[in-house]
Design a protein around this motif. Structure first.
Motif, PDB file in Angstrom:
ATOM      1  N   PRO A  49       0.816  -1.221   0.000  1.00 39.86           N
ATOM      2  CA  PRO A  49       0.000   0.000   0.000  1.00 39.86           C
ATOM      3  C   PRO A  49       0.851   1.274   0.000  1.00 39.86           C
ATOM      4  O   PRO A  49       0.512   2.246  -0.685  1.00 39.86           O
ATOM      5  CB  PRO A  49      -0.818  -0.111   1.293  1.00 39.86           C
ATOM      6  N   LEU A  50       1.961   1.264   0.727  1.00 45.80           N
ATOM      7  CA  LEU A  50       2.860   2.419   0.714  1.00 45.80           C
ATOM      8  C   LEU A  50       3.467   2.608  -0.669  1.00 45.80           C
ATOM      9  O   LEU A  50       3.525   3.730  -1.185  1.00 45.80           O
ATOM     10  CB  LEU A  50       3.987   2.241   1.734  1.00 45.80           C
ATOM     11  N   LEU A  51       3.930   1.522  -1.260  1.00 44.42           N
ATOM     12  CA  LEU A  51       4.506   1.606  -2.598  1.00 44.42           C
ATOM     13  C   LEU A  51       3.501   2.204  -3.568  1.00 44.42           C
ATOM     14  O   LEU A  51       3.838   3.108  -4.339  1.00 44.42           O
ATOM     15  CB  LEU A  51       4.955   0.224  -3.075  1.00 44.42           C
ATOM     16  N   GLU A  52       2.274   1.720  -3.530  1.00 42.99           N
ATOM     17  CA  GLU A  52       1.253   2.218  -4.454  1.00 42.99           C
ATOM     18  C   GLU A  52       0.955   3.696  -4.219  1.00 42.99           C
ATOM     19  O   GLU A  52       0.769   4.463  -5.164  1.00 42.99           O
ATOM     20  CB  GLU A  52      -0.005   1.367  -4.343  1.00 42.99           C
ATOM     21  N   LYS A  53       0.946   4.119  -2.958  1.00 40.52           N
ATOM     22  CA  LYS A  53       0.724   5.537  -2.645  1.00 40.52           C
ATOM     23  C   LYS A  53       1.858   6.388  -3.220  1.00 40.52           C
ATOM     24  O   LYS A  53       1.612   7.401  -3.882  1.00 40.52           O
ATOM     25  CB  LYS A  53       0.633   5.736  -1.128  1.00 40.52           C
ATOM     26  N   TYR A  54       3.095   5.949  -2.996  1.00 41.52           N
ATOM     27  CA  TYR A  54       4.235   6.715  -3.496  1.00 41.52           C
ATOM     28  C   TYR A  54       4.319   6.681  -5.017  1.00 41.52           C
ATOM     29  O   TYR A  54       4.751   7.660  -5.630  1.00 41.52           O
ATOM     30  CB  TYR A  54       5.532   6.227  -2.868  1.00 41.52           C
ATOM     31  N   MET A  55       3.891   5.596  -5.625  1.00 44.33           N
ATOM     32  CA  MET A  55       3.855   5.541  -7.090  1.00 44.33           C
ATOM     33  C   MET A  55       2.885   6.587  -7.636  1.00 44.33           C
ATOM     34  O   MET A  55       3.208   7.305  -8.590  1.00 44.33           O
ATOM     35  CB  MET A  55       3.434   4.149  -7.566  1.00 44.33           C
ATOM     36  N   ARG A  56       1.680   6.670  -7.038  1.00 38.21           N
ATOM     37  CA  ARG A  56       0.696   7.656  -7.505  1.00 38.21           C
ATOM     38  C   ARG A  56       1.231   9.076  -7.337  1.00 38.21           C
ATOM     39  O   ARG A  56       1.115   9.910  -8.237  1.00 38.21           O
ATOM     40  CB  ARG A  56      -0.624   7.498  -6.748  1.00 38.21           C
ATOM     41  N   LEU A  57       1.806   9.354  -6.181  1.00 36.13           N
ATOM     42  CA  LEU A  57       2.332  10.700  -5.940  1.00 36.13           C
ATOM     43  C   LEU A  57       3.467  11.032  -6.899  1.00 36.13           C
ATOM     44  O   LEU A  57       3.546  12.147  -7.424  1.00 36.13           O
ATOM     45  CB  LEU A  57       2.810  10.828  -4.490  1.00 36.13           C
ATOM     46  N   HIS A  58       4.346  10.070  -7.130  1.00 35.87           N
ATOM     47  CA  HIS A  58       5.517  10.315  -7.970  1.00 35.87           C
ATOM     48  C   HIS A  58       5.162  10.388  -9.454  1.00 35.87           C
ATOM     49  O   HIS A  58       5.546  11.327 -10.140  1.00 35.87           O
ATOM     50  CB  HIS A  58       6.566   9.220  -7.728  1.00 35.87           C
ATOM     51  N   PHE A  59       4.433   9.392  -9.930  1.00 39.56           N
ATOM     52  CA  PHE A  59       4.174   9.315 -11.366  1.00 39.56           C
ATOM     53  C   PHE A  59       2.980  10.154 -11.816  1.00 39.56           C
ATOM     54  O   PHE A  59       3.013  10.730 -12.900  1.00 39.56           O
ATOM     55  CB  PHE A  59       3.982   7.852 -11.798  1.00 39.56           C
ATOM     56  N   ASP A  60       1.940  10.250 -10.999  1.00 37.26           N
ATOM     57  CA  ASP A  60       0.763  11.025 -11.397  1.00 37.26           C
ATOM     58  C   ASP A  60       0.923  12.515 -11.101  1.00 37.26           C
ATOM     59  O   ASP A  60       0.488  13.353 -11.882  1.00 37.26           O
ATOM     60  CB  ASP A  60      -0.495  10.506 -10.696  1.00 37.26           C
ATOM     61  N   LEU A  61       1.522  12.832  -9.954  1.00 36.08           N
ATOM     62  CA  LEU A  61       1.655  14.234  -9.553  1.00 36.08           C
ATOM     63  C   LEU A  61       3.068  14.780  -9.741  1.00 36.08           C
ATOM     64  O   LEU A  61       3.334  15.937  -9.416  1.00 36.08           O
ATOM     65  CB  LEU A  61       1.225  14.398  -8.094  1.00 36.08           C
ATOM     66  N   LEU A  62       3.968  13.929 -10.219  1.00 34.28           N
ATOM     67  CA  LEU A  62       5.354  14.314 -10.515  1.00 34.28           C
ATOM     68  C   LEU A  62       6.098  14.855  -9.288  1.00 34.28           C
ATOM     69  O   LEU A  62       6.868  15.807  -9.378  1.00 34.28           O
ATOM     70  CB  LEU A  62       5.403  15.319 -11.666  1.00 34.28           C
ATOM     71  N   ILE A  63       5.862  14.237  -8.136  1.00 35.93           N
ATOM     72  CA  ILE A  63       6.545  14.634  -6.908  1.00 35.93           C
ATOM     73  C   ILE A  63       7.840  13.850  -6.810  1.00 35.93           C
ATOM     74  O   ILE A  63       7.841  12.617  -6.908  1.00 35.93           O
ATOM     75  CB  ILE A  63       5.652  14.390  -5.672  1.00 35.93           C
ATOM     76  N   ASN A  64       8.962  14.564  -6.602  1.00 36.60           N
ATOM     77  CA  ASN A  64      10.262  13.898  -6.521  1.00 36.60           C
ATOM     78  C   ASN A  64      10.462  13.238  -5.161  1.00 36.60           C
ATOM     79  O   ASN A  64       9.606  13.342  -4.271  1.00 36.60           O
ATOM     80  CB  ASN A  64      11.395  14.882  -6.839  1.00 36.60           C
TER      81      ASN A  64
END
Length: 95
Positions: A49-64
């Motif tokens: 669940p953490l990985l999926e959350k960070y994937m969405r933030l990183h890839f969808d919202l372009l957060i480094n």
């Protein structure tokens, strides 16, 4: 006997179609925990669940990575404050 509560980094990378370096970067920044055993590196299922959350933030919202660290810290603080409010008997606003 095969242990089924974890995925290798390579399996995870293939399943989510992400680079293994992304997983190692998350681990280096303390956002997920990778386990190293013998010659392989694993991700425990409870980290998904953490990985999926960070994937969405990183890839969808372009957060480094640094932004992910900041977001993670702020979310932990919000959760701590909500727990404190509940313990004190107050209402926790829903967002």
């Amino acid at each position: 006997m095969e242990n089924t509560d974890k995925l290798t980094v390579e399996q995870c990378s293939q399943h989510y179609n992400i680079a293994t370096s992304f997983l190692f970067d998350l681990d280096d920044h303390g956002l997920i925990v990778l386990m190293r055993e013998e010659q392989s590196t694993y991700l425990h299922y409870d980290q998904l669940p953490l990985l999926e959350k960070y994937m969405r933030l990183h890839f969808d919202l372009l957060i480094n990575m640094e932004g992910l660290e900041a977001v993670s810290h702020l979310l932990e603080r919000v959760q701590l404050l909500q727990t404190t409010i509940r313990r004190l008997g107050g209402e926790v606003p829903c967002y």
